[in-house]
Write a protein that holds these residues in place. Sequence first.
Motif, PDB file in Angstrom:
ATOM      1  N   GLY A  58      41.340 -82.027 -79.817  1.00 21.91           N
ATOM      2  CA  GLY A  58      40.585 -81.283 -78.820  1.00 21.91           C
ATOM      3  C   GLY A  58      41.496 -80.329 -78.063  1.00 21.91           C
ATOM      4  N   GLY A  59      40.872 -79.522 -77.267  1.00 18.72           N
ATOM      5  CA  GLY A  59      41.615 -78.504 -76.519  1.00 18.72           C
ATOM      6  C   GLY A  59      40.649 -77.373 -76.243  1.00 18.72           C
ATOM      7  N   GLU A  60      41.052 -76.179 -76.575  1.00 15.37           N
ATOM      8  CA  GLU A  60      40.168 -75.026 -76.392  1.00 15.37           C
ATOM      9  C   GLU A  60      40.072 -74.319 -77.752  1.00 15.37           C
ATOM     10  N   SER A  61      38.880 -74.394 -78.339  1.00 12.03           N
ATOM     11  CA  SER A  61      38.746 -73.930 -79.729  1.00 12.03           C
ATOM     12  C   SER A  61      39.016 -72.437 -79.877  1.00 12.03           C
ATOM     13  N   SER A  62      38.647 -71.644 -78.868  1.00  8.33           N
ATOM     14  CA  SER A  62      38.870 -70.194 -79.023  1.00  8.33           C
ATOM     15  C   SER A  62      40.371 -69.893 -78.985  1.00  8.33           C
ATOM     16  N   CYS A  91      36.214 -82.740 -80.858  1.00  5.51           N
ATOM     17  CA  CYS A  91      35.828 -81.787 -79.817  1.00  5.51           C
ATOM     18  C   CYS A  91      36.132 -80.343 -80.243  1.00  5.51           C
ATOM     19  N   ALA A  92      37.164 -79.697 -79.728  1.00  6.37           N
ATOM     20  CA  ALA A  92      37.490 -78.355 -80.211  1.00  6.37           C
ATOM     21  C   ALA A  92      37.716 -78.377 -81.728  1.00  6.37           C
ATOM     22  N   VAL A  95      34.515 -77.886 -83.396  1.00  6.09           N
ATOM     23  CA  VAL A  95      34.128 -76.465 -83.323  1.00  6.09           C
ATOM     24  C   VAL A  95      34.856 -75.681 -84.421  1.00  6.09           C
ATOM     25  N   ARG A 120      29.002 -74.723 -78.173  1.00 12.67           N
ATOM     26  CA  ARG A 120      30.193 -75.040 -77.376  1.00 12.67           C
ATOM     27  C   ARG A 120      29.815 -75.377 -75.945  1.00 12.67           C
ATOM     28  N   ASN A 121      30.625 -76.207 -75.336  1.00 14.67           N
ATOM     29  CA  ASN A 121      30.522 -76.516 -73.909  1.00 14.67           C
ATOM     30  C   ASN A 121      29.128 -77.021 -73.524  1.00 14.67           C
ATOM     31  N   ILE A 154      34.624 -84.171 -72.710  1.00 16.40           N
ATOM     32  CA  ILE A 154      35.221 -83.156 -71.835  1.00 16.40           C
ATOM     33  C   ILE A 154      34.730 -81.796 -72.315  1.00 16.40           C
ATOM     34  N   ARG A 155      33.765 -81.242 -71.634  1.00 23.06           N
ATOM     35  CA  ARG A 155      33.174 -79.969 -72.076  1.00 23.06           C
ATOM     36  C   ARG A 155      32.953 -79.968 -73.585  1.00 23.06           C
ATOM     37  N   HIS A 211      36.224 -87.742 -77.660  1.00 20.70           N
ATOM     38  CA  HIS A 211      37.648 -88.089 -77.784  1.00 20.70           C
ATOM     39  C   HIS A 211      37.855 -89.602 -77.798  1.00 20.70           C
TER      40      HIS A 211
HETATM   41  N1  LIG Z   1      37.599 -81.268 -75.013  1.00 22.84           N
HETATM   42  C1  LIG Z   1      37.526 -80.216 -75.783  1.00 22.84           C
HETATM   43  O1  LIG Z   1      38.113 -80.151 -76.863  1.00 22.84           O
HETATM   44  C2  LIG Z   1      36.741 -79.067 -75.239  1.00 22.84           C
HETATM   45  C3  LIG Z   1      36.296 -78.073 -76.273  1.00 22.84           C
HETATM   46  C4  LIG Z   1      36.122 -76.704 -75.642  1.00 22.84           C
HETATM   47  N2  LIG Z   1      35.055 -76.692 -74.708  1.00 22.84           N
HETATM   48  C5  LIG Z   1      35.940 -75.687 -76.742  1.00 22.84           C
HETATM   49  O2  LIG Z   1      34.964 -75.071 -76.920  1.00 22.84           O
HETATM   50  O3  LIG Z   1      36.814 -75.505 -77.501  1.00 22.84           O
END
Ligand SMILES: NC(=O)CC[C@H](N)C(=O)O
Length: 229
Positions: A58-62, A91-92, A95, A120-121, A154-155, A211
């Motif tokens: 996970g993290g921020e996919s973009s 998560c990310a 995505v 997403r989110n 988480i989001r 997660h």
């Molecule tokens: N915890 C997460 O990995 C968040 C995913 C994040 N919101 C995304 O779109 O990438």
Amino acid sequence: MVTHPRPAPVVGVLALQGGVAEHAEMLERLGARVVLVRRERDFAGADGPRLDALVLPGGESSTQDRLLRIFDLADGLRGVIAEGLPVLGTCAGLVLLAREVRDAAPGQRSFGVLDVAVRRNAIGPQTASRELELAVDAEDVVGQSDGRVRAAVIRAPEVVSVGPGARTICRAGGRALGATSAPVSADDDAGAGGSRGAQLRLGAVTGIAVHPELTGDPAFHRALLAQVR
Ligand SMILES: NC(=O)CC[C@H](N)C(=O)O
């Protein structure tokens, strides 16, 4: 007779951004050798792939998508996944695997190797991250737990549609929170997104919106390693 211990499976964890350490710790605890994937040589060698399985954290996919392209890893990684390397995305990571990403950042791309659309989110602002209990359908994950897995959101993205090449594998609060590529099996009479009849097992590509590495629930990681052994 001399018996040799089986070598530890080698599992790559994409380590460009996000929750890398928790996955690495869990995989090592389960007996895997972890390779942090930052360069092409971390997953592909002259004599073929170097990994037995891969985790996309996970993290921020973009951001991860941008870094994958900046470091010129996107096509190579997509290639080894398309050739059948067992993958778990969280998560990310889900995505990144999805065929279609709704509410994507401008220009954001994905590997397109899991036949689902994700939004997403969809679940939980960052400040309202929490734990939930997932109901899991996939037999090989359920076999590692009692059918319930605790995980953090988480989001998180939500799986909003599942094509014929994938199956939903876990849910919480009426939402689909994970999917796996449909394994090719003659007696698999499950419909798209469902698990009617035949036992639902993980295909090579699995993505979950949550997660389990943050709650320490090892069921999905064990199931990934079982695909190697
Ligand atoms: N915890 C997460 O990995 C968040 C995913 C994040 N919101 C995304 O779109 O990438």
